[in-house]
Design an enzyme around this catalytic site. Structure first.
Site, PDB file in Angstrom:
ATOM      1  N   HIS A  64      33.276  18.501   6.029  1.00  0.00           N
ATOM      2  CA  HIS A  64      33.312  18.193   4.805  1.00  0.00           C
ATOM      3  C   HIS A  64      32.355  16.861   4.527  1.00  0.00           C
ATOM      4  CE1 HIS A  64      36.883  20.891   3.547  1.00  0.00           C
ATOM      5  NE2 HIS A  64      35.855  21.466   3.857  1.00  0.00           N
ATOM      6  N   HIS A  68      36.887  20.661   9.924  1.00  0.00           N
ATOM      7  CA  HIS A  68      36.636  20.701   8.421  1.00  0.00           C
ATOM      8  C   HIS A  68      36.336  19.004   7.946  1.00  0.00           C
ATOM      9  CE1 HIS A  68      37.024  24.956   8.743  1.00  0.00           C
ATOM     10  NE2 HIS A  68      36.963  24.907   7.279  1.00  0.00           N
ATOM     11  N   ARG A 100      46.659  29.978 -18.434  1.00  0.00           N
ATOM     12  CA  ARG A 100      47.623  29.683 -17.423  1.00  0.00           C
ATOM     13  C   ARG A 100      47.898  30.635 -16.091  1.00  0.00           C
ATOM     14  NH1 ARG A 100      50.477  28.169 -22.044  1.00  0.00           N
ATOM     15  NH2 ARG A 100      49.899  25.797 -22.727  1.00  0.00           N
ATOM     16  N   HIS A 131      28.360  25.652   4.696  1.00  0.00           N
ATOM     17  CA  HIS A 131      29.626  25.114   5.303  1.00  0.00           C
ATOM     18  C   HIS A 131      29.708  25.727   6.805  1.00  0.00           C
ATOM     19  CE1 HIS A 131      33.993  24.538   4.681  1.00  0.00           C
ATOM     20  NE2 HIS A 131      34.149  25.701   5.232  1.00  0.00           N
TER      21      HIS A 131
HETATM   22  P1  NAD Z   1      28.045  31.449  -0.364  1.00  0.00           P
HETATM   23  O1  NAD Z   1      29.323  32.260  -1.242  1.00  0.00           O
HETATM   24  O2  NAD Z   1      27.203  30.495  -0.797  1.00  0.00           O
HETATM   25  O3  NAD Z   1      27.370  32.594   0.331  1.00  0.00           O
HETATM   26  C1  NAD Z   1      26.155  32.342   1.040  1.00  0.00           C
HETATM   27  C2  NAD Z   1      24.898  32.979   0.550  1.00  0.00           C
HETATM   28  O4  NAD Z   1      24.791  34.344   0.602  1.00  0.00           O
HETATM   29  C3  NAD Z   1      24.756  32.841  -1.119  1.00  0.00           C
HETATM   30  O5  NAD Z   1      23.449  32.748  -1.312  1.00  0.00           O
HETATM   31  C4  NAD Z   1      25.229  34.145  -1.435  1.00  0.00           C
HETATM   32  O6  NAD Z   1      24.792  34.406  -2.777  1.00  0.00           O
HETATM   33  C5  NAD Z   1      24.606  34.881  -0.351  1.00  0.00           C
HETATM   34  N1  NAD Z   1      25.331  36.742  -0.165  1.00  0.00           N
HETATM   35  C6  NAD Z   1      26.626  36.891  -0.444  1.00  0.00           C
HETATM   36  N2  NAD Z   1      26.875  37.827  -0.124  1.00  0.00           N
HETATM   37  C7  NAD Z   1      25.555  38.789   0.409  1.00  0.00           C
HETATM   38  C8  NAD Z   1      25.360  39.880   0.808  1.00  0.00           C
HETATM   39  N3  NAD Z   1      26.290  40.582   1.002  1.00  0.00           N
HETATM   40  N4  NAD Z   1      23.993  39.955   0.911  1.00  0.00           N
HETATM   41  C9  NAD Z   1      22.846  38.933   0.787  1.00  0.00           C
HETATM   42  N5  NAD Z   1      23.335  37.624   0.179  1.00  0.00           N
HETATM   43  C10 NAD Z   1      24.532  37.502   0.270  1.00  0.00           C
HETATM   44  O7  NAD Z   1      28.837  30.871   0.983  1.00  0.00           O
HETATM   45  P2  NAD Z   1      30.040  31.418   2.094  1.00  0.00           P
HETATM   46  O8  NAD Z   1      29.500  30.979   3.442  1.00  0.00           O
HETATM   47  O9  NAD Z   1      30.252  32.830   1.542  1.00  0.00           O
HETATM   48  O10 NAD Z   1      31.105  30.280   1.431  1.00  0.00           O
HETATM   49  C11 NAD Z   1      31.286  29.123   1.741  1.00  0.00           C
HETATM   50  C12 NAD Z   1      32.211  28.435   0.733  1.00  0.00           C
HETATM   51  O11 NAD Z   1      33.651  29.065   0.927  1.00  0.00           O
HETATM   52  C13 NAD Z   1      32.413  27.040   0.693  1.00  0.00           C
HETATM   53  O12 NAD Z   1      32.180  26.441  -0.646  1.00  0.00           O
HETATM   54  C14 NAD Z   1      33.597  26.569   1.332  1.00  0.00           C
HETATM   55  O13 NAD Z   1      34.005  25.598   0.646  1.00  0.00           O
HETATM   56  C15 NAD Z   1      34.327  27.977   0.827  1.00  0.00           C
HETATM   57  N6  NAD Z   1      35.483  28.163   1.641  1.00  0.00           N
HETATM   58  C16 NAD Z   1      36.731  28.352   1.391  1.00  0.00           C
HETATM   59  C17 NAD Z   1      37.677  28.521   2.005  1.00  0.00           C
HETATM   60  C18 NAD Z   1      39.185  29.004   1.347  1.00  0.00           C
HETATM   61  O14 NAD Z   1      40.001  29.059   2.177  1.00  0.00           O
HETATM   62  N7  NAD Z   1      39.243  29.097  -0.026  1.00  0.00           N
HETATM   63  C19 NAD Z   1      37.668  29.019   3.445  1.00  0.00           C
HETATM   64  C20 NAD Z   1      36.625  28.746   3.956  1.00  0.00           C
HETATM   65  C21 NAD Z   1      35.520  28.211   2.901  1.00  0.00           C
HETATM   66  N1  GLY Z   2      40.474  27.680   5.192  1.00  0.00           N
HETATM   67  C1  GLY Z   2      41.314  27.003   5.703  1.00  0.00           C
HETATM   68  C2  GLY Z   2      42.591  27.637   4.725  1.00  0.00           C
HETATM   69  O1  GLY Z   2      42.617  28.518   3.978  1.00  0.00           O
HETATM   70  O2  GLY Z   2      43.780  27.145   4.833  1.00  0.00           O
END
Ligand code: NAD
Ligand code: GLY
Length: 360
Positions: free
Chosen positions: A251, A247, A120, A264
């Site tokens: 999406h 988005h 939790r 993304h």
């Molecule tokens: P990701 O986590 O897939 O990373 C991109 C790639 O880079 C992967 O292959 C990863 O293994 C690699 N990688 C990571 N760090 C590295 C480094 N320092 N050196 C070499 N390779 C590295 O993608 P992302 O773009 O970081 O994140 C996208 C995700 O984030 C999506 O799922 C999206 O929905 C989510 N997101 C969430 C929020 C939120 O507010 N929570 C906001 C924006 C995006």
């Molecule tokens: N990535 C949009 C939010 O965190 O609200």
């Protein structure tokens, strides 16, 4: 090191931004309830940075175990999430153990969601390693996994105790991923920070060349925008939804193409062009404004058109969006460059035309 604060009362937390912060384990150790952590990472980031973080923490007297997940958006699902629970239970983690998410947004979103559910709720720390994660996903407490019918549909709001953004790890990031992160950086300029938009137009090439000072500034400015919005509207009752510019369209692209086909940030860039085109049709942006946005994305090597899924398919996918309220689709649009609004009254014909014009 620069430090920002996410002002959420008793759940407030710092964001540390700077070079080589992975070598400063005390920054994490001082936030632990008990000296025990589980590091969640993936098969790409683990070999690069896990040992460094782990050895530093162990030298600071912290007991460390780890779990290495498969890499990629297509693994942001129940099955992979369960690997985290297997590891937490297998190594008898307690509710006071801290989960550290070491990776990009996928690891951060999944690690955070696991932390929100395990017994939790256990404390967690974000150590984002992509530009996208450092400027956006690690801050603000949105955690989630994907469902085949929709992106980020299963999740929780759950804030970290600390965000540690080590800008040096961006050296190993593939260029395509750096570009994807720039889409979210540009987003802040477009929705609420016109001066930053201008700065980006002047300094984009420095960011693409990974100039450390320019990167640190862009990360800090992005996080400070995000921290302000999150502090004002943690659970997205209002202003926070504006962070989702592009988005809803994006999406749809990610889900429609199959998770992982479009990054993304790439989907967000193409989606932002659809939002800009619709804003032009509503008379809010001029053609020159739309060109200005397009030129910035093009310079960052980001797509300015989505895939040709067909308008009907886009609309069907978009109908699952979390901003749909009482069956009505609401979109983040641009009143002007630097000012986003939430809008539920765009004529269906303009929406269809904007999607058509911006998908190839
Ligand atoms: P990701 O986590 O897939 O990373 C991109 C790639 O880079 C992967 O292959 C990863 O293994 C690699 N990688 C990571 N760090 C590295 C480094 N320092 N050196 C070499 N390779 C590295 O993608 P992302 O773009 O970081 O994140 C996208 C995700 O984030 C999506 O799922 C999206 O929905 C989510 N997101 C969430 C929020 C939120 O507010 N929570 C906001 C924006 C995006
Ligand atoms: N990535 C949009 C939010 O965190 O609200």
């Amino acid at each position: 090191m620069r430090t920002l604060n996410v002002a959420l009362g008793e759940r407030a937390y710092p964001i540390h931004i700077g070079a080589s912060l992975l070598d400063r384990p005390e920054l994490i150790a001082s936030h632990l309830r008990v000296p025990r952590v589980v590091i969640v990472t993936n098969e790409i980031v683990g070999p690069l940075y896990l040992a460094r973080l782990q050895h530093g923490l162990e030298a600071a007297g912290v007991a460390v175990s780890s779990v290495v997940l498969p890499d990629g958006e297509r693994h942001k699902d129940w099955q992979t999430l369960n690997l985290v629970f297997d590891a937490l239970l297998g190594s008898r983690c307690e509710r006071s153990t801290t989960l550290i998410a070491l990776g990009g947004g996928v690891v951060g979103d999944m690690g955070g969601f696991a932390a929100s559910c395990y017994q939790r709720g256990m404390p967690f720390v974000q150590v984002p390693t992509t530009l996208l994660a450092q400027v956006d996903s690690s801050v603000g407490g949105k955690t989630a996994i994907n469902h085949p019918l929709g992106k980020n549909m299963i999740g929780a709001f759950y804030q970290p105790r600390l965000v540690l953004a080590d800008t040096s790890v961006l050296d190993t990031l593939p260029l395509r991923e750096l570009s994807a992160g720039l889409a979210e950086v540009i987003k802040y300029g477009l929705i609420r920070d016109p001066a930053f938009l201008q700065w980006l137009e002047i300094n984009l090439d420095r960011l693409l060349a990974r100039d450390p000072e320019a990167l640190a500034y862009a990360i800090e400015r992005s996080c400070s925008n995000k921290a302000e919005v999150v502090a004002a509207d943690e659970t997205e009752r209002g202003e926070r939804a504006l962070l989702n510019l592009g988005h809803t369209f994006g999406h749809a692209i990610e889900t429609g193409m199959g998770y992982g086909q479009w990054l993304h940030g790439e989907a967000v860039a193409a989606g932002t062009m659809m939002a800009a085109e619709l804003s032009r049709r509503l008379g809010w942006l001029s053609p020159a404004d739309v060109e200005r946005v397009e030129s910035l994305f093009r310079r960052a090597s980001l797509p300015v058109h989505g895939p040709a899924l067909g308008v009907e398919r886009y609309l069907e996918l978009m109908s699952h969006d979390k901003k749909v309220e009482d069956g009505r689709l609401r979109l983040v649009l641009l009143r002007q460059l630097g000012q986003a609004v939430m809008w539920g009254d765009a004529p269906a014909s303009d929406l269809a035309a904007a999607i058509e014009a911006r998908s190839t």
